[in-house]
Write an enzyme that holds these catalytic residues in place. Structure first.
Site, short mmCIF file in Angstrom:
data_model
loop_
_atom_site.label_atom_id
_atom_site.label_comp_id
_atom_site.label_asym_id
_atom_site.label_seq_id
_atom_site.Cartn_x
_atom_site.Cartn_y
_atom_site.Cartn_z
N CYS A 114 0.84 -1.21 0.00
CA CYS A 114 0.00 0.00 0.00
C CYS A 114 0.88 1.26 0.00
CB CYS A 114 -0.98 -0.06 1.17
SG CYS A 114 -2.32 1.13 0.98
N HIS A 136 -3.59 -5.30 0.73
CA HIS A 136 -2.93 -5.70 1.98
C HIS A 136 -2.88 -7.23 2.13
CE1 HIS A 136 -2.61 -1.76 4.06
NE2 HIS A 136 -3.57 -1.45 3.20
N GLU A 178 -1.54 -8.93 4.38
CA GLU A 178 -1.50 -9.38 5.79
C GLU A 178 -2.88 -9.57 6.40
OE1 GLU A 178 -0.84 -6.47 4.60
OE2 GLU A 178 -1.28 -4.80 5.95
#
Ligand code: XMP
Length: 508
Positions: free
Chosen positions: A78, A167, A169
């Site tokens: 990002c 993202h 994660e």
């Protein structure tokens, strides 16, 4: 040991990146964006986190990557991806509106090692206000979604550079863990050697080197973090360690006795100090929550220090600080989110050096380390308990009688949670005595006018956010019945159905 460095630009999900990397059995350190270590001989790759800021903002976090690029693989997530674009001839523009939520990849370069094993329309999670409208020099697009053309890119270099607008994660990026594995294991070459056993082995070795023949003092609280530190130190330096466990009189029912017994069973050298008279007399008549905390904090330091001074040749003070505590206090935006409750204050005139052997661990890792040290399961899975104890669960002033009522109710509550098999699914549970509130009830033929007990139980992974636990009604009914029937002074039981935020876990 091999490690990944995660440079933190202030995203809410930076900690999650760290957790995911650790789940790949790879050691990682999360550092403020401008604190890349001078000595990086063990570093095998670098991840740049997201950020709430725009790369064009006046207060944007910028960093020179020239000493990393070409030497180590880089993954920008990002803001991290935007920053690389910004630094290397790309363009980043405001997308007009903030794009937030699930999307599906429309195009993906399946030959790219970052996407090895990916499904064609894999779901990803976006959360950004700016978009990369021109890729950095020499970069190739490797993924797009319907609305984000440059959803991921790759720059071939002596060491590859990757950027993803989404993202990986977060849980909603369904193959995010695979992407991180591709980066950490295949691209960076992690040998995946990080494990609880390995941690114990290297830490015991390091502690022996660090401490030598010095004497160490450790404050024990009965909680998992300080207990694991005690056992680690005991393995490393044996009876050079002295532990101090202070009873302030506001622990759970029988807790001081039970925990002392556990510690002695583990072979620890523990001094138990019953200081309840001092704490309770200093707290007498005090109602205001912050004032209660201050008095307890001050008294704790006094009692602990008085005990510590007796160990005249001590050189070190050990503490059970864990990683999330440190990340909060290292927060790059400079705002203190939560002050450190457990750290009382060092006995200054003793000039002790600080020893924090689990400072890099997340809570679940602390528990795994505890298991690999052979600690009893009930010590490892014990719910967190606040330093000021039942003082922050008795609303208003504190008396021995109120403590007794709450201990009895809490004991019934926790025992029932265990019997119903719910204890281990809950992050933290406890009863609260609403001693400032009285309500009418009827018992037999008699009218009662007594205090309610509130029950609190939450699910959480780090106490920063929490949801109330969905305990079945039948279990709540049984607990309520037992408390009202057995605990004199209580005629009503309520269940707290608030989440955090906006409520907190503790009532005070
Ligand atoms: P809150 O109530 O802020 O609690 O949602 C978050 C976590 O911190 C614990 N807590 C404390 N721990 N001293 C402590 O050592 C304190 O004063 C204190 N206040 C809250 C709380 O039990 C939960 O795990």
């Amino acid at each position: 040991m091999q490690k990944i460095i995660i440079l933190d630009f202030g995203s809410q999900t930076t900690q999650l990146i760290g957790r995911r990397v650790r789940e790949l059995n790879t050691f990682c350190e999360i550092l403020p964006y401008n604190k890349y270590p001078e000595d990086d001989k063990d570093v095998i790759g670098v991840i740049l986190s997201g950020s709430p800021l725009s790369v064009y903002a006046d207060d944007a976090f910028h960093v020179d990557l020239s000493h990393i690029r070409g030497r180590l693989p880089i993954l920008g997530i990002c803001y991290g991806a935007q920053l690389i674009s910004y630094n290397y001839g790309g363009r980043v523009e405001s997308a007009g509106t903030r794009e937030y939520g699930r999307q599906h990849l429309q195009y993906i370069d399946a030959t790219c090692p970052l996407f090895r094993g990916f499904d064609e329309h894999s779901q990803v999670w976006m959360s950004h206000g700016d978009s990369i409208t021109r890729l950095p020099e020499g970069a190739r697009r490797i993924a797009s979604t319907e609305t984000v053309e440059n959803a991921a890119y790759f720059i071939p270099d002596a060491q590859p550079v990757y950027g993803t607008q989404f993202h990986p994660e977060v849980f909603h990026t369904l193959q995010g863990t695979l992407l991180l594995k591709n980066f950490v294991v295949d691209i960076c070459g992690s040998r995946q050697e990080w494990s609880a056993e390995k941690f114990v082995e290297t830490t015991v070795h390091e502690l022996r080197e660090q401490i030598g023949s010095d004497r160490v003092i450790l404050g024990l609280s009965g909680g998992v973090d300080s207990s694991v530190v005690a056992v680690l130190l005991n393995h490393a330096i044996g009876d050079q360690l002295t532990c101090i466990f202070v009873d302030h009189g506001m622990l759970r029912k029988n807790e001081f006795r039970d925990v002392m017994r556990d510690y002695e069973g583990l072979g620890l050298n523990v001094i138990g100090v019953d200081a309840s008279d001092k704490f309770l007399s200093d707290l007498s008549g005090v109602k205001e929550p912050e004032q209660k905390r201050k008095i307890i904090g001050r008294d704790f330091v006094e009692v602990f220090n008085a005990e510590a001074q007796k160990i005249t040749d001590a050189k070190w003070l050990a503490q059970g600080t864990i990683y999330p505590d440190r990340i909060e206090s290292l927060n790059i935006t400079g705002k203190v989110i939560k002050s450190h409750h457990n750290v009382g204050g060092l006995p200054k005139d003793m000039h002790l050096k600080l020893c924090e052997p689990i400072r890099w661990l997340f809570k679940d890792e602390v528990r795994r380390v505890g298991r690999s040290l052979g600690m009893p399961e009930h010590l490892i899975t014990r719910h967190p308990f606040p330093g000021p104890g039942l003082a922050v669960r008795i609303l208003g002033d504190i008396t021995r009688e109120k403590i007794h009522i709450l201990q009895e109710a809490d004991d019934i509550y926790i025992r029932n949670l265990r019997e119903a098999g719910l204890y281990d699914q809950i992050w933290q549970a406890g009863a609260i005595l609403l001693s400032e509130v009285r309500s009418v009830g009827v018992m037999g033929d008699e009218r009662t006018y007594e205090n309610p007990i509130a029950l609190r139980a939450v699910t959480s992974s780090d106490a920063m956010t929490a949801d109330f636990a969905h305990i079945p009604y039948e279990v709540l009914a049984k607990i309520s019945n037992e408390i009202i029937n057995k605990v004199k002074g209580v005629n009503r039981v309520c269940y707290d159905i608030s989440s955090k935020p906006p409520s907190t876990i503790e009532w005070e």
